[in-house]
Design a protein around this motif. Structure first.
Motif, PDB file in Angstrom:
ATOM      1  N   GLU A 259      -6.631   3.624 -11.541  1.00 55.22           N
ATOM      2  CA  GLU A 259      -5.212   3.716 -11.848  1.00 55.22           C
ATOM      3  C   GLU A 259      -4.379   4.084 -10.629  1.00 55.22           C
ATOM      4  O   GLU A 259      -3.220   3.705 -10.530  1.00 55.22           O
ATOM      5  CB  GLU A 259      -4.993   4.761 -12.952  1.00 55.22           C
ATOM      6  CG  GLU A 259      -5.447   4.304 -14.327  1.00 55.22           C
ATOM      7  CD  GLU A 259      -4.579   3.181 -14.864  1.00 55.22           C
ATOM      8  OE1 GLU A 259      -3.379   3.398 -15.084  1.00 55.22           O
ATOM      9  OE2 GLU A 259      -5.109   2.068 -15.039  1.00 55.22           O
ATOM     10  N   ASN A 260      -4.967   4.846  -9.716  1.00 57.23           N
ATOM     11  CA  ASN A 260      -4.200   5.344  -8.572  1.00 57.23           C
ATOM     12  C   ASN A 260      -4.912   5.006  -7.264  1.00 57.23           C
ATOM     13  O   ASN A 260      -5.536   5.877  -6.641  1.00 57.23           O
ATOM     14  CB  ASN A 260      -3.997   6.865  -8.686  1.00 57.23           C
ATOM     15  CG  ASN A 260      -3.255   7.242  -9.954  1.00 57.23           C
ATOM     16  OD1 ASN A 260      -2.125   6.808 -10.170  1.00 57.23           O
ATOM     17  ND2 ASN A 260      -3.886   8.038 -10.803  1.00 57.23           N
ATOM     18  N   PRO A 261      -4.834   3.770  -6.806  1.00 58.53           N
ATOM     19  CA  PRO A 261      -5.486   3.398  -5.547  1.00 58.53           C
ATOM     20  C   PRO A 261      -4.810   4.067  -4.355  1.00 58.53           C
ATOM     21  O   PRO A 261      -3.648   4.487  -4.425  1.00 58.53           O
ATOM     22  CB  PRO A 261      -5.313   1.878  -5.495  1.00 58.53           C
ATOM     23  CG  PRO A 261      -4.104   1.612  -6.330  1.00 58.53           C
ATOM     24  CD  PRO A 261      -4.137   2.631  -7.425  1.00 58.53           C
ATOM     25  N   THR A 262      -5.549   4.160  -3.272  1.00 56.95           N
ATOM     26  CA  THR A 262      -5.058   4.770  -2.040  1.00 56.95           C
ATOM     27  C   THR A 262      -4.561   3.693  -1.086  1.00 56.95           C
ATOM     28  O   THR A 262      -5.184   2.636  -0.963  1.00 56.95           O
ATOM     29  CB  THR A 262      -6.194   5.568  -1.361  1.00 56.95           C
ATOM     30  OG1 THR A 262      -6.664   6.563  -2.280  1.00 56.95           O
ATOM     31  CG2 THR A 262      -5.698   6.245  -0.093  1.00 56.95           C
ATOM     32  N   SER A 263      -3.457   3.960  -0.409  1.00 59.22           N
ATOM     33  CA  SER A 263      -2.965   3.033   0.617  1.00 59.22           C
ATOM     34  C   SER A 263      -3.706   3.320   1.916  1.00 59.22           C
ATOM     35  O   SER A 263      -3.566   4.406   2.496  1.00 59.22           O
ATOM     36  CB  SER A 263      -1.460   3.210   0.825  1.00 59.22           C
ATOM     37  OG  SER A 263      -0.751   2.740  -0.304  1.00 59.22           O
ATOM     38  N   VAL A 264      -4.512   2.365   2.347  1.00 57.95           N
ATOM     39  CA  VAL A 264      -5.317   2.534   3.555  1.00 57.95           C
ATOM     40  C   VAL A 264      -4.646   1.782   4.699  1.00 57.95           C
ATOM     41  O   VAL A 264      -4.238   0.627   4.539  1.00 57.95           O
ATOM     42  CB  VAL A 264      -6.745   1.993   3.344  1.00 57.95           C
ATOM     43  CG1 VAL A 264      -7.591   2.204   4.586  1.00 57.95           C
ATOM     44  CG2 VAL A 264      -7.385   2.662   2.128  1.00 57.95           C
TER      45      VAL A 264
END
Length: 354
Positions: A259-264
């Motif tokens: 639900e909450n992916p990380t911005s890489v």
């Protein structure tokens, strides 16, 4: 004109008529052929002969007179047979490509459906349409699909599919890579096919939820290859109607969706930036130019293992800048690889066998 050029021209004619609801005149078809195929000239008589040849081959090309003249369009093969599906050579090519991309499903109920439908199509279309399909299909080849099949998992897949439809809890034996087999209880919401592998999108049942996570946050993707067994229990669960599986799966570059992916953020050199422009990692990625062809890539990811193989494949032309967890995962992998390759490969192989 060479036969293959005629084939390409006739195939383009079919495409032009398929997408035209009200039909096209000979001159309109000629002009479109010249523009689409990059021809210097083409006579209307040639277009008429192509249309006649396609009609003789069995294509249901109809013509009628309208205000702008006589127009040509694709009709149904048998308009009285309401249960038959009229299919064009273009549509058969599209279906054939999709069929080849789904080869990992061989042995499952999905593949049987694909095969029976495909066989019906081949029996239904006129011989001329099928011959045209066979000739034109040779211009495009599909390869690179995983060399695997889910035939051995057909029974498990049936059980999972039934549990999804009936909202039943499934008891499975699951063997993660490097870990012993464990018994789990899942509430399955759907199936996903990713890079030739099938995953069960499910919530693990009976697990405490102290952080009060939503159903979407608790969803995990369980690889079907790792299922040792699956039994649909006489126990039902109430599915969360707010769960959107398509949205869940689209939030990351890999299969570790959440639900909450990380911005890489990843620094890309000139060559790497060009490759990522050609083959994007994700629809929502951002590629910001940094001069000399280099770029800064920002892409969503839910787990470092999604980023790791992609970054390593680019070698020194890519550097993960953050977050720290993702950068550290790459650093650890590089250190371990450096240690591995410090030794002579042949001597290491000899010592492993003694």
């Amino acid at each position: 004109m060479a036969r293959n050029e005629q084939l390409i021209r006739q195939h383009k004619l079919l495409q032009l008529m398929e997408i035209s609801r009200f039909g096209r005149t000979l001159d309109e078809l000629r002009d479109d052929l010249v523009a689409d195929l990059g021809l210097t000239k083409l006579h209307s008589r040639t277009v008429r002969r192509d249309l006649e040849a396609l009609q003789a081959a069995g294509f249901a090309i109809q013509s009628e007179v309208v205000d702008r003249g006589r127009v040509y369009k694709i009709g149904q093969f048998n308009q009285n047979a309401v249960h038959e599906v009229g299919v064009s050579a273009t549509e058969m090519i599209a279906l054939a490509i999709g069929r080849e991309l789904l080869h990992p499903l061989i042995g499952t109920q999905y593949w049987r459906g694909i095969e029976t439908f495909w066989n019906k199509l081949q029996e239904t279309v006129p011989d001329g349409v099928y011959d045209h399909y066979q000739r034109y299909r040779k211009t495009l080849h599909v390869f690179g699909s995983p060399a695997k099949s889910y035939e051995e998992h057909a029974g498990t897949l049936k059980t999972i599919n039934r549990a999804i439809v009936e909202h039943r809890v499934v008891e499975i034996e699951y063997a993660s890579v490097g870990n012993p087999v464990r018994q789990r209880r899942l509430e399955p919401y759907g199936l996903a096919v990713y890079q030739g592998s099938i995953y069960v999108v499910a919530v693990e049942s009976g697990i405490p939820n102290p952080d009060n996570q939503t159903t979407g946050q608790r969803l995990r993707n369980w690889k079907l290859d790792r299922f040792q067994s699956a039994v649909a229990l006489s126990e039902y669960f109430a599915p969360d109607e707010s769960v959107d599986i398509s949205k869940h799966l689209s939030k990351s570059i890999g299969i570790f969706s959440g639900e909450n992916p990380t911005s890489v953020k990843i620094r890309l050199g000139k060559r790497a930036a060009a490759w990522v422009r050609e083959d994007p990692w994700h629809p929502e990625q951002r590629l910001e130019p940094r001069g000399d062809g280099a770029a800064l890539l920002t892409v969503p990811a839910s787990h470092p293992r999604e980023v790791l193989p992609k970054v390593l494949s680019l070698g020194l032309d890519a550097e993960v800048l953050g977050p720290a967890e993702f950068r550290e995962a790459v650093a650890v992998a590089v250190k371990e690889m450096h240690r591995l390759y410090q030794d002579d490969g042949e001597s290491s192989d000899d010592s492993a066998g003694t």
